[in-house]
Design an enzyme around this catalytic site. Structure first.
Site, PDB file in Angstrom:
ATOM      1  N   CYS A 404       0.831  -1.192   0.000  1.00  0.00           N
ATOM      2  CA  CYS A 404       0.000   0.000   0.000  1.00  0.00           C
ATOM      3  C   CYS A 404       0.871   1.251   0.000  1.00  0.00           C
ATOM      4  CB  CYS A 404      -1.006  -0.061   1.152  1.00  0.00           C
ATOM      5  SG  CYS A 404      -2.469   0.946   0.822  1.00  0.00           S
ATOM      6  N   HIS A 536      -3.524  -5.196   0.402  1.00  0.00           N
ATOM      7  CA  HIS A 536      -2.898  -5.708   1.630  1.00  0.00           C
ATOM      8  C   HIS A 536      -2.971  -7.234   1.634  1.00  0.00           C
ATOM      9  CE1 HIS A 536      -2.509  -1.885   3.909  1.00  0.00           C
ATOM     10  NE2 HIS A 536      -3.501  -1.518   3.105  1.00  0.00           N
ATOM     11  N   GLU A 538      -1.493  -9.254   3.401  1.00  0.00           N
ATOM     12  CA  GLU A 538      -1.334  -9.850   4.737  1.00  0.00           C
ATOM     13  C   GLU A 538      -2.658 -10.327   5.325  1.00  0.00           C
ATOM     14  OE1 GLU A 538      -0.883  -6.683   3.939  1.00  0.00           O
ATOM     15  OE2 GLU A 538      -1.411  -5.255   5.525  1.00  0.00           O
TER      16      GLU A 538
HETATM   17  N1  GLN Z   1      -2.069   6.694   2.850  1.00  0.00           N
HETATM   18  C1  GLN Z   1      -2.070   5.937   1.616  1.00  0.00           C
HETATM   19  C2  GLN Z   1      -3.418   6.029   0.925  1.00  0.00           C
HETATM   20  O1  GLN Z   1      -4.401   6.378   1.547  1.00  0.00           O
HETATM   21  C3  GLN Z   1      -1.703   4.487   1.879  1.00  0.00           C
HETATM   22  C4  GLN Z   1      -2.737   3.753   2.646  1.00  0.00           C
HETATM   23  C5  GLN Z   1      -2.246   2.484   3.257  1.00  0.00           C
HETATM   24  O2  GLN Z   1      -1.038   2.242   3.285  1.00  0.00           O
HETATM   25  N2  GLN Z   1      -3.139   1.642   3.759  1.00  0.00           N
HETATM   26  O3  GLN Z   1      -3.526   5.717  -0.232  1.00  0.00           O
END
Ligand code: GLN
Length: 588
Positions: A404, A536, A538
């Protein structure tokens, strides 16, 4: 429906989540179908608006629910897929009650905590308990309900009362089993296990209308006979129903085994009228995995570059699922996982002056790592440190996984270093940048934070380079697409994609429109393993079924990437291979 309710006394942090999950595992091993509910008595609608400093990571569910991290424990231990309804909060209950009141559905009544709020809680529990979560048809047999916080907290009172009503309503005799998790400390001066805190906790529980069937006692060492006797007598629980939940170290896979060895399943089955004396619960896979995990010696060192700090070091709960996913992959590849927690800010030049020791320690960890992982995050603190970590991984050909924000960081770093865009940034951190390589997603809300990100499961389709299968697709067994969970507001700027690709940073995964970047990787000639994912992975990793992306990182970190890719290729050609639950192929 049979209900197993897990409450906590004395203090928080006793491991109610792991206890609930482990009891679920035992019941599954007895052949029962199990679902779980976590009650969080706070007023937030969900965990999505809370900082990881407060309660650890926000666990993202398939349906996009932003939930307490305990739902991650349940999903991993029980291999189920829960929904946001499986996490009840005071906020959700009050929202339901207030909407009903505004509709006039209380027909002129005075709306009160009892019965209206407590009814809403019971209705919610019963509705959710009956929903299958294991991919099979029909309702589960047992619903494990964990009540967050400590019994006696003001905010949990309506829930305790609702559970007390449930215990003599639909969850009447034979359908309701209460496990109370408590703490049995040892005073070093006396060396004796003290039972009084538990006695007081149980008294509070009883005063609120609930009586424990089973006591699960957290302690440093196994519960002594005298303490068990005393607790049984003073808390009115049979001695066989006083369980010792002594420390098992970091290997939490030992907890279901610990409970099985004390016949906890028989205690629960007896209370639930489910018949005792059948086959022993089948925990072969758990035992093999737990023993394997303890027997591993050859380390794989992963530097996890985070920013959510506890009092003195990174708050590991803020990255719980990432750490678990690393563990699943390491165990499958027979390596002992060593995570070096690197505070991102400590890598930055500013820390070199302010705290040279911390700066040196952070860089030493990074330099000693076999692999580097930059996880998700929000806000600009620590971002420059993460960019330095990504640069270090890219330039030194160290396996890198960015998740992310970690993917967005990799793109920013590449723009600055390779495409010579010095001020490249995400508009999250620099709204005025001339090179916005990460931008706000058009459909997002700038005013409402709760539940407005791009959330939950979405499809990612693979895009191959020059007819060669990309690394990500190979890891995922050459599927044409994968479903992974998301939680973000920003995305790679689609207008800049072609410039990155011409320079060797390939967007190998995209959404169905082809416009939204989901996976980025450096092409083979540039780096052995440099992968970023907008999702994600994970959250879907399970013990015995590690996430392919994590397997890729760990395999690359310990020189096994080629063989892992070959195996994944064989599996996709030959059909699915059954493993022994710890990664070894036992059957095709
Ligand atoms: N802050 C970034 C976004 O909103 C990454 C979000 C995250 O890592 N979950 O896109």
């Amino acid at each position: 429906m049979k209900y197993v309710v897990v409450t906590g006394g004395v203090m928080s942090g006793l491991g109610k989540g792991v206890t609930s999950s482990s009891v679920g595992v035992l019941l599954q091993a007895c052949g029962l179908r199990v679902t779980c509910i976590k009650i969080d008595p706070y007023l937030n609608i969900d965990a999505g608006t809370m900082s990881p400093f407060e309660h650890g990571e926000v666990f993202v569910l398939h349906d996009g629910g932003e939930a307490d991290l305990d739902l991650g424990n349940y999903e991993r231990f029980l291999d189920v897929t829960l929904t946001s309804d499986n996490n009840i909060t005071t906020g959700k209950i009050y929202q339901t009650v207030m909407e009903k009141e505004r509709r006039g559905a209380y027909l002129g009544k005075t709306v009160q905590l009892v019965p209206h709020v407590t009814d809403a809680i019971q209705d919610w529990i019963q509705r959710v308990a009956h929903a299958p979560v294991d991919g099979k048809e029909g309702p589960p047999d047992v619903c494990v309900i964990e009540l967050g916080g400590t019994v006696g907290d003001m905010e949990s009172c309506p829930f305790v009362d609702a559970l007390a009503q449930l215990s003599c309503g639909v969850g009447g005799a034979g359908n309701f089993c209460l496990i109370h998790v408590s703490h049995v400390p040892v005073l070093s001066a006396v060396g004796e296990q003290k039972t009084k805190p538990t006695q007081h906790g149980v008294r509070t529980l009883r005063s609120l209308g609930l009586a424990p069937n089973i006591l699960a006692c957290r302690s440093n060492s196994p519960l002594e006979g005298y303490a068990r006797e005393k607790l049984a007598r003073s808390c009115h629980v049979s001695p066989g129903n006083v369980l010792s939940l002594h420390d098992v170290g970091k290997n939490l896979w030992r907890v279901p085994i610990l409970l099985r060895d004390q016949k906890a399943h028989e205690a629960v089955l007896r209370v639930l009228n489910l018949g005792v004396g059948g086959d022993e619960p089948d925990l072969k896979e758990w035992t093999a995995r737990a023993e394997l995990c303890d027997a591993l010696v050859e380390p794989v060192r992963v530097a996890l570059v985070g920013k959510y700090m506890g009092l003195t070091r990174i708050n590991e709960d803020a990255y719980l699922s990432v750490e678990k996913a690393l563990l699943h992959a390491s165990v499958a590849l027979r390596k002992k996982l060593a995570v070096d927690w690197v505070p991102a800010e400590d890598l930055e030049d500013g820390t070199a002056q302010a705290n040279p020791d911390a700066h040196k320690a952070a860089w030493n960890s990074l330099k000693g790592a076999d692999g580097i992982l930059v996880p998700g995050g929000f806000g600009d603190r620590g971002v420059e440190g993460k960019i330095l970590a990504a640069r270090h991984a890219r330039e030194n050909r160290i396996p890198y996984l960015g998740i992310c924000l970690g993917m967005q960081i990799a793109v920013i770093e590449f723009a600055r270093s390779v495409l010579d865009m010095q001020d490249a940034n995400s508009t999250e951190f620099d709204a005025e940048t001339k090179n916005p390589c990460v931008v706000f997603m058009p459909e997002g809300s700038r005013t409402h934070m709760g539940g407005t990100m791009r959330l939950g499961s979405r499809k990612t389709y693979f895009h191959h380079h020059d007819g060669c299968t990309c690394m990500a697709a190979k890891l995922y067994g050459n599927e044409s697409y994968v479903d992974e969970r998301h939680r973000h507001r920003y995305e790679v700027n689609p207008e800049m994609v072609s410039r990155f690709e011409e320079a060797g940073l390939w967007f190998s995964g995209r959404d169905e429109s082809g416009e939204r970047m989901e996976i980025v990787e450096l092409l083979g000639e540039h780096h052995p393993f440099y992968v970023g994912v907008q999702f994600h992975p994970e959250f879907k990793s399970r013990p015995g079924k590690p996430s392919p992306v994590f397997t890729g990182l760990i395999a690359a970190a310990c020189g096994q990437l080629e063989s892992v890719l070959q195996q994944s290729h064989r599996e996709s050609n030959d059909g699915f291979e059954k493993t022994d639950g710890v990664g070894k192929v036992v059957e095709k």
